[in-house]
Write a protein that holds these residues in place. Sequence first.
Motif, PDB file in Angstrom:
ATOM      1  N   VAL A  78       0.963  -1.080  -0.045  1.00 23.22           N
ATOM      2  CA  VAL A  78      -0.068   0.068  -0.143  1.00 23.22           C
ATOM      3  C   VAL A  78       1.044   1.302   0.133  1.00 23.22           C
ATOM      4  O   VAL A  78       1.721   1.231   0.647  1.00 23.22           O
ATOM      5  CB  VAL A  78      -0.802   0.083   1.082  1.00 23.22           C
ATOM      6  N   LEU A  80       1.438   5.153   0.535  1.00 24.43           N
ATOM      7  CA  LEU A  80       1.143   6.207   1.188  1.00 24.43           C
ATOM      8  C   LEU A  80       1.676   7.530   1.019  1.00 24.43           C
ATOM      9  O   LEU A  80       2.943   7.707   1.119  1.00 24.43           O
ATOM     10  CB  LEU A  80       1.025   6.113   2.604  1.00 24.43           C
ATOM     11  N   PHE A  82       2.174  11.176   1.849  1.00 26.76           N
ATOM     12  CA  PHE A  82       1.969  11.883   3.159  1.00 26.76           C
ATOM     13  C   PHE A  82       1.682  13.301   2.996  1.00 26.76           C
ATOM     14  O   PHE A  82       2.070  13.813   2.016  1.00 26.76           O
ATOM     15  CB  PHE A  82       3.239  11.826   4.100  1.00 26.76           C
ATOM     16  N   ALA A  86       7.024  13.869   3.298  1.00 25.69           N
ATOM     17  CA  ALA A  86       8.056  12.996   4.252  1.00 25.69           C
ATOM     18  C   ALA A  86       9.253  12.324   3.387  1.00 25.69           C
ATOM     19  O   ALA A  86       9.144  11.243   3.463  1.00 25.69           O
ATOM     20  CB  ALA A  86       7.244  11.578   4.696  1.00 25.69           C
ATOM     21  N   LEU A  87       9.592  13.309   2.499  1.00 21.48           N
ATOM     22  CA  LEU A  87      10.655  12.839   1.786  1.00 21.48           C
ATOM     23  C   LEU A  87      12.051  12.728   2.552  1.00 21.48           C
ATOM     24  O   LEU A  87      12.012  13.389   3.616  1.00 21.48           O
ATOM     25  CB  LEU A  87      11.092  13.860   0.556  1.00 21.48           C
ATOM     26  N   PHE A  88      12.816  11.692   2.296  1.00 23.79           N
ATOM     27  CA  PHE A  88      14.094  11.648   3.207  1.00 23.79           C
ATOM     28  C   PHE A  88      15.140  12.618   2.647  1.00 23.79           C
ATOM     29  O   PHE A  88      15.655  12.800   1.554  1.00 23.79           O
ATOM     30  CB  PHE A  88      14.614  10.154   2.975  1.00 23.79           C
ATOM     31  N   TYR A  99      14.029   3.873  -3.174  1.00 22.64           N
ATOM     32  CA  TYR A  99      14.320   3.370  -2.041  1.00 22.64           C
ATOM     33  C   TYR A  99      13.064   2.163  -1.763  1.00 22.64           C
ATOM     34  O   TYR A  99      13.275   1.095  -1.395  1.00 22.64           O
ATOM     35  CB  TYR A  99      13.731   4.589  -1.032  1.00 22.64           C
ATOM     36  N   GLY A 100      11.900   2.532  -2.097  1.00 27.46           N
ATOM     37  CA  GLY A 100      10.898   1.390  -2.201  1.00 27.46           C
ATOM     38  C   GLY A 100      11.359   0.268  -3.222  1.00 27.46           C
ATOM     39  O   GLY A 100      11.164  -0.766  -2.838  1.00 27.46           O
ATOM     40  N   ARG A 104      11.492  -3.599  -2.136  1.00 26.01           N
ATOM     41  CA  ARG A 104      10.367  -4.459  -2.642  1.00 26.01           C
ATOM     42  C   ARG A 104      11.286  -5.217  -3.786  1.00 26.01           C
ATOM     43  O   ARG A 104      10.344  -5.941  -4.682  1.00 26.01           O
ATOM     44  CB  ARG A 104       9.283  -3.562  -3.558  1.00 26.01           C
ATOM     45  N   ARG A 147       7.649   8.572  -5.847  1.00 26.39           N
ATOM     46  CA  ARG A 147       8.037   7.720  -4.633  1.00 26.39           C
ATOM     47  C   ARG A 147       6.973   6.618  -4.530  1.00 26.39           C
ATOM     48  O   ARG A 147       7.324   5.225  -4.487  1.00 26.39           O
ATOM     49  CB  ARG A 147       8.600   8.300  -3.592  1.00 26.39           C
ATOM     50  N   VAL A 148       5.873   7.078  -4.252  1.00 29.08           N
ATOM     51  CA  VAL A 148       4.631   6.123  -4.022  1.00 29.08           C
ATOM     52  C   VAL A 148       4.318   5.260  -5.148  1.00 29.08           C
ATOM     53  O   VAL A 148       4.199   3.993  -4.861  1.00 29.08           O
ATOM     54  CB  VAL A 148       3.538   6.749  -3.616  1.00 29.08           C
TER      55      VAL A 148
ATOM     56  N   LEU B 180       8.911  10.095   8.599  1.00 25.24           N
ATOM     57  CA  LEU B 180      10.116   9.627   7.688  1.00 25.24           C
ATOM     58  C   LEU B 180      10.032   8.074   7.889  1.00 25.24           C
ATOM     59  O   LEU B 180      10.311   7.319   6.927  1.00 25.24           O
ATOM     60  CB  LEU B 180      11.207  10.485   7.772  1.00 25.24           C
ATOM     61  N   ALA B 183       7.092   6.371   6.687  1.00 26.15           N
ATOM     62  CA  ALA B 183       7.164   6.689   5.088  1.00 26.15           C
ATOM     63  C   ALA B 183       8.006   5.283   4.374  1.00 26.15           C
ATOM     64  O   ALA B 183       7.809   4.529   3.723  1.00 26.15           O
ATOM     65  CB  ALA B 183       7.620   7.764   4.768  1.00 26.15           C
ATOM     66  N   THR B 186       6.203   1.968   4.682  1.00 22.22           N
ATOM     67  CA  THR B 186       5.207   1.978   3.912  1.00 22.22           C
ATOM     68  C   THR B 186       5.752   1.591   2.171  1.00 22.22           C
ATOM     69  O   THR B 186       5.365   1.071   1.542  1.00 22.22           O
ATOM     70  CB  THR B 186       4.243   3.215   3.504  1.00 22.22           C
ATOM     71  N   LEU B 187       7.142   1.871   2.383  1.00 25.21           N
ATOM     72  CA  LEU B 187       7.752   1.529   1.151  1.00 25.21           C
ATOM     73  C   LEU B 187       8.589   0.281   1.190  1.00 25.21           C
ATOM     74  O   LEU B 187       9.200  -0.274   0.305  1.00 25.21           O
ATOM     75  CB  LEU B 187       9.067   2.717   0.857  1.00 25.21           C
TER      76      LEU B 187
END
Lengths: 363, 281
Positions: A78, A80, A82, A86-88, A99-100, A104, A147-148, B180, B183, B186-187
């Motif tokens: 899922v 999300l 924000f 909420a970027l790093f 990142y994801g 993943r 990113r999402v 963060l 986040a 969720t990633l």
Amino acid sequence: MDRIVEFHDVVKRFGQTMAVGGVTFSVASGETVSLLGPSGCGKTTTLRLISGFEEPDEGTIRIAGESMKGKRPYERNVGLLFQHYALFPHMTVAENIGYGLKYRGWPKAEIPARVAEMLRLVQLQGFEPRRPPTMSGGQQQRVALARVLATSPKLVLLDEPLSALDAKLREELRLELKQILSAVGSTTIVVTHDQDEAMSLADRIIVMNRGCIEQEGTPDEIYAEPRTSFVAGFIGRANWFCGRLGKGPDGAFVTLTTEAGSTLRMRAPQKIDDGKWRACVRPERMILTRPDAKSDGRSDNLVSGNLVDIVSLGGEIHYVVEGADGRLLAVEPNRGGPRVNKGERVGLSFQPEDCVAFPLAEA
Amino acid sequence: MKRAPSLFFYLPAGLVFSVFFWLPLAGLLLESFRPFTPGRVGAVTDAPLTLANYEELLTPSFLEFFTQTLRISLFASLVGLVFSFTLAYWITRRMSPRGRAIAIGFFVSLMFLSVLVRTYALELTFGAAGPFRAMLLSVGIYPNSRGYIEILVAAGLLHYIVPLATLTLLTTIQNVDPRLFDAAQTLGAPGWRAHLSITLPLSRDGLLAAFLFSFAFSISAFVIPMILGKGRVLFVSNLIYNRFSEIADFPSGAAISVVLFAVSITIVYVTTRYVNRREAV
């Protein structure tokens, strides 16, 4: 149609507070649904329940047919978005989007190409080496969206996606967001307290209040056929008349006798009682007329009062009328300035079809 | 007033600092280049300058004091950093405001407890005559062995490092946006990996500060290695004390002090540079 999200009688309490009180709804594949409500209505808790930051006390949540019981946020596919992105901050745009993908399980070699593809999607080609803190709010929002979407999540959650931006940018990004979401064909839930955001982005709106669903429907249905006075008051602007209902001359309509003595005809609610009722009329359905205007054969409602204020908002003009039934608002499109002068006595006419009555006890 | 405050306002602090810090330090530096005259307290004034005091430090037996001090200090500082980071995280993110206030109060009040009391308490409990003696011996650990004593000294240092570093890291962790971490999850990053890739790098400056505090405290420790080391583990400070007070070799004591000072400054400089360089890339 495939159901991506299914909520069945979901309850979540925090101590004595019932944050979500038995909510049931589902979202079909490819659909964009908005959870709309004031702060504290349970929409944010619902969002946290879907993303896995909270576990329901009762009821079941299924995502893509799979029960989410005991699934940690990183085990649910899922996405999300924000509210404040909420970027790093210590990573580049490319690292943020990648990142994801990294977690993943994407092959390392394919990540740069995917990052570039996502940046193209949000029209930020070549931004890979930039750092989020050096970018504008709108750009950061796009990076967050990229990113999402990069990992192609089964479901995308947007938490007040545009509220951190200024009005003009919000308008632009809203259209773009809608285009991007439909381009990737994602199933989306938009959580917001902003009805414009909900109406413009969503195929279907779920209005929440005090942890429960008040009404579900398309934006038009919600606006034109509010089922509760809460929905009528929360979505759009409304003029209210309080009084008691009586039987009308025909079955389809009833009359409302207001406390000020006006008699208004309106659509008959499903059942009538002797209690107090309040009726809602949308300001743009009120037509400014002369105070003595005879109804032209069609039995329109007519109330009168003094025009106390005229507010021109460029595209539309707001007429504020103070009468026996209190302060009323009529909104008309601006076609060459106001038609009446401030201080004049005016009438407001509106059709019975545009009045919806609710029992007062409910509010 | 847009003007920066004039130099005049810096004068009192500058004066005090010069008189009580730079002046003695210069005296120490000068003393370290003088020859040692046995039986005399302090070097002869106007004696010819010499490097003999520094040459002596290059012998293995002297170097050993430095490596030992640095090794134990580094170990204690790193272990302390791990403890403090987890503690500080727990206090900021998991505790109620009331619990947080109590925890902070506890750590602050720990700092008021005399170093002598705490060190002797450690020695009483875990030392060679302590209640755990039999148990330690049964698993093959000799309470007078070098390794055990080193660990005991490190434990003594941790008594100071942990409260100090925890208090330093509280604000650091407070300043890392918890969203963060959400986040990252969720990633697809599991909790600990999200911490490693997000919370930890974003706490870099605080971790560096806490490490330098801890390390500076450790390498200059005196009472803790003196009591817990029992002569088997000695820190550079103990050696300096020994030089100055027991054999009254002021020039040698001065030379060791100067080297310790130089080593400390180099470590601070190199660590800071290294950490900041990694950020810039």
